[in-house]
Write a protein that holds these residues in place. Structure first.
Motif, PDB file in Angstrom:
ATOM      1  N   ILE A  46       0.845  -1.204   0.000  1.00 20.40           N
ATOM      2  CA  ILE A  46       0.000   0.000   0.000  1.00 20.40           C
ATOM      3  C   ILE A  46       0.875   1.247   0.000  1.00 20.40           C
ATOM      4  N   LEU A  47       1.866   1.259   0.875  1.00 16.10           N
ATOM      5  CA  LEU A  47       2.754   2.420   0.961  1.00 16.10           C
ATOM      6  C   LEU A  47       3.622   2.547  -0.295  1.00 16.10           C
ATOM      7  N   ASP A  48       4.090   1.418  -0.830  1.00 15.71           N
ATOM      8  CA  ASP A  48       4.900   1.439  -2.052  1.00 15.71           C
ATOM      9  C   ASP A  48       4.097   1.939  -3.255  1.00 15.71           C
ATOM     10  N   ALA A  49       2.781   1.755  -3.194  1.00 14.53           N
ATOM     11  CA  ALA A  49       1.919   2.206  -4.296  1.00 14.53           C
ATOM     12  C   ALA A  49       1.654   3.710  -4.228  1.00 14.53           C
ATOM     13  N   GLY A  50       2.173   4.350  -3.199  1.00 12.82           N
ATOM     14  CA  GLY A  50       2.008   5.801  -3.091  1.00 12.82           C
ATOM     15  C   GLY A  50       0.780   6.219  -2.309  1.00 12.82           C
ATOM     16  N   LEU A  51       0.089   5.266  -1.723  1.00 11.84           N
ATOM     17  CA  LEU A  51      -1.078   5.606  -0.899  1.00 11.84           C
ATOM     18  C   LEU A  51      -0.602   6.078   0.465  1.00 11.84           C
ATOM     19  N   ASP A  52      -1.419   6.881   1.138  1.00  9.62           N
ATOM     20  CA  ASP A  52      -0.982   7.415   2.427  1.00  9.62           C
ATOM     21  C   ASP A  52      -1.158   6.397   3.558  1.00  9.62           C
ATOM     22  N   GLU A  53      -0.666   6.762   4.711  1.00  8.71           N
ATOM     23  CA  GLU A  53      -0.667   5.894   5.893  1.00  8.71           C
ATOM     24  C   GLU A  53      -2.090   5.466   6.284  1.00  8.71           C
ATOM     25  N   GLU A  54      -3.078   6.324   6.039  1.00  7.82           N
ATOM     26  CA  GLU A  54      -4.463   6.003   6.409  1.00  7.82           C
ATOM     27  C   GLU A  54      -5.046   4.880   5.561  1.00  7.82           C
ATOM     28  N   ALA A  55      -4.455   4.596   4.416  1.00  8.24           N
ATOM     29  CA  ALA A  55      -4.952   3.533   3.543  1.00  8.24           C
ATOM     30  C   ALA A  55      -4.510   2.152   4.023  1.00  8.24           C
ATOM     31  N   THR A  56      -3.536   2.128   4.942  1.00  2.59           N
ATOM     32  CA  THR A  56      -3.073   0.823   5.431  1.00  2.59           C
ATOM     33  C   THR A  56      -4.197   0.148   6.212  1.00  2.59           C
ATOM     34  N   ILE A  57      -4.142  -1.169   6.241  1.00  2.05           N
ATOM     35  CA  ILE A  57      -5.221  -1.915   6.894  1.00  2.05           C
ATOM     36  C   ILE A  57      -4.816  -2.325   8.304  1.00  2.05           C
ATOM     37  N   SER A  58      -5.836  -2.467   9.142  1.00  4.75           N
ATOM     38  CA  SER A  58      -5.595  -2.852  10.532  1.00  4.75           C
ATOM     39  C   SER A  58      -5.648  -4.363  10.672  1.00  4.75           C
ATOM     40  N   ARG A  59      -5.209  -4.826  11.821  1.00  7.55           N
ATOM     41  CA  ARG A  59      -5.240  -6.261  12.114  1.00  7.55           C
ATOM     42  C   ARG A  59      -6.688  -6.776  12.116  1.00  7.55           C
ATOM     43  N   SER A  60      -7.600  -5.994  12.729  1.00 11.40           N
ATOM     44  CA  SER A  60      -9.008  -6.426  12.782  1.00 11.40           C
ATOM     45  C   SER A  60      -9.653  -6.382  11.390  1.00 11.40           C
ATOM     46  N   GLY A  61      -9.291  -5.389  10.572  1.00 12.66           N
ATOM     47  CA  GLY A  61      -9.810  -5.307   9.205  1.00 12.66           C
ATOM     48  C   GLY A  61      -9.366  -6.509   8.386  1.00 12.66           C
ATOM     49  N   LEU A  62      -8.092  -6.890   8.544  1.00 13.98           N
ATOM     50  CA  LEU A  62      -7.585  -8.064   7.848  1.00 13.98           C
ATOM     51  C   LEU A  62      -8.290  -9.319   8.339  1.00 13.98           C
ATOM     52  N   SER A  63      -8.521  -9.397   9.646  1.00 16.08           N
ATOM     53  CA  SER A  63      -9.172 -10.566  10.223  1.00 16.08           C
ATOM     54  C   SER A  63     -10.600 -10.703   9.688  1.00 16.08           C
TER      55      SER A  63
END
Length: 193
Positions: A46-63
């Motif tokens: 996500i970060l390598d694609a140029g998206l900001d920190e808020e676009a990263t996913i959380s542990r609960s979101g992944l779960s």
């Protein structure tokens, strides 16, 4: 709270670029990956694609996404197991048998739906004309399909009989049988008296 239906907010995963979502699903399919490893790899993508920190996913979101993914995978496994059982049951039977089975399953499901409606009628409800039309259309389609399957099966049998009769007639003549004798065998194969 009002009676309006509220739409849920799309998850961060749903908002990800398609390539990253595809990679996430690929990682989830491989049981050798831990969720922590997947989370690290996807957030790096996500970060390598140029998206900001808020676009990263959380542990609960992944779960939550992993649970949805597993539910879909479980349904697919059940469908595959049922299909394998049916194929094992049918073996090398002609395609017509498989088509007949599918048609019968369709009829059964249609009957169950109608039966359920009859078992739980709402005394004050009006007759659902749309549902009746859909049921009748479904029946018509099933029966049309059944007729096409029967016609195709008949055509296949006829072609097979003609090919077999020609081969047998040729072999009978080569084996020294008279042309009349070979023709008699051919006629019996083709169902001609």
């Amino acid at each position: 709270m009002t009676d309006k239906v509220r739409r849920s907010k799309p998850s961060k995963i749903d908002a990800l670029p398609e390539a990253i979502k595809k990679k996430l699903d690929e990682l989830l399919r491989d049981s050798g990956n831990s969720q922590a490893d997947i989370l690290d790899e996807i957030n790096k993508l996500i970060l390598d694609a140029g998206l900001d920190e808020e676009a990263t996913i959380s542990r609960s979101g992944l779960s939550r996404h992993a649970q949805k993914h597993e539910a879909i995978a479980a349904q697919l496994r059940e469908t595959r197991a049922a299909t394998s059982a049916l194929v094992a049951e049918l073996g090398d039977k002609p395609m017509g048998e498989t088509s007949k089975l599918v048609l019968e399953m369709g009829r059964t499901q249609l009957f169950k739906a109608m039966h359920q409606q009859l078992l739980n009628p709402d005394e004050n409800a009006e007759v659902d004309v749309g549902m009746i039309k859909e049921v009748m259309l479904s029946i018509q389609r099933l029966e049309t399909t059944a007729m096409h399957v029967h016609k195709r099966e008949t055509e296949i049998r006829k072609v097979f009989a003609e090919e077999a009769a020609a081969k047998i007639e040729e072999s009978a003549v080569l084996a020294g049988l008279s042309e009349e004798g070979a023709q008699l065998i051919k006629n019996q194969i083709l169902g001609i008296a």
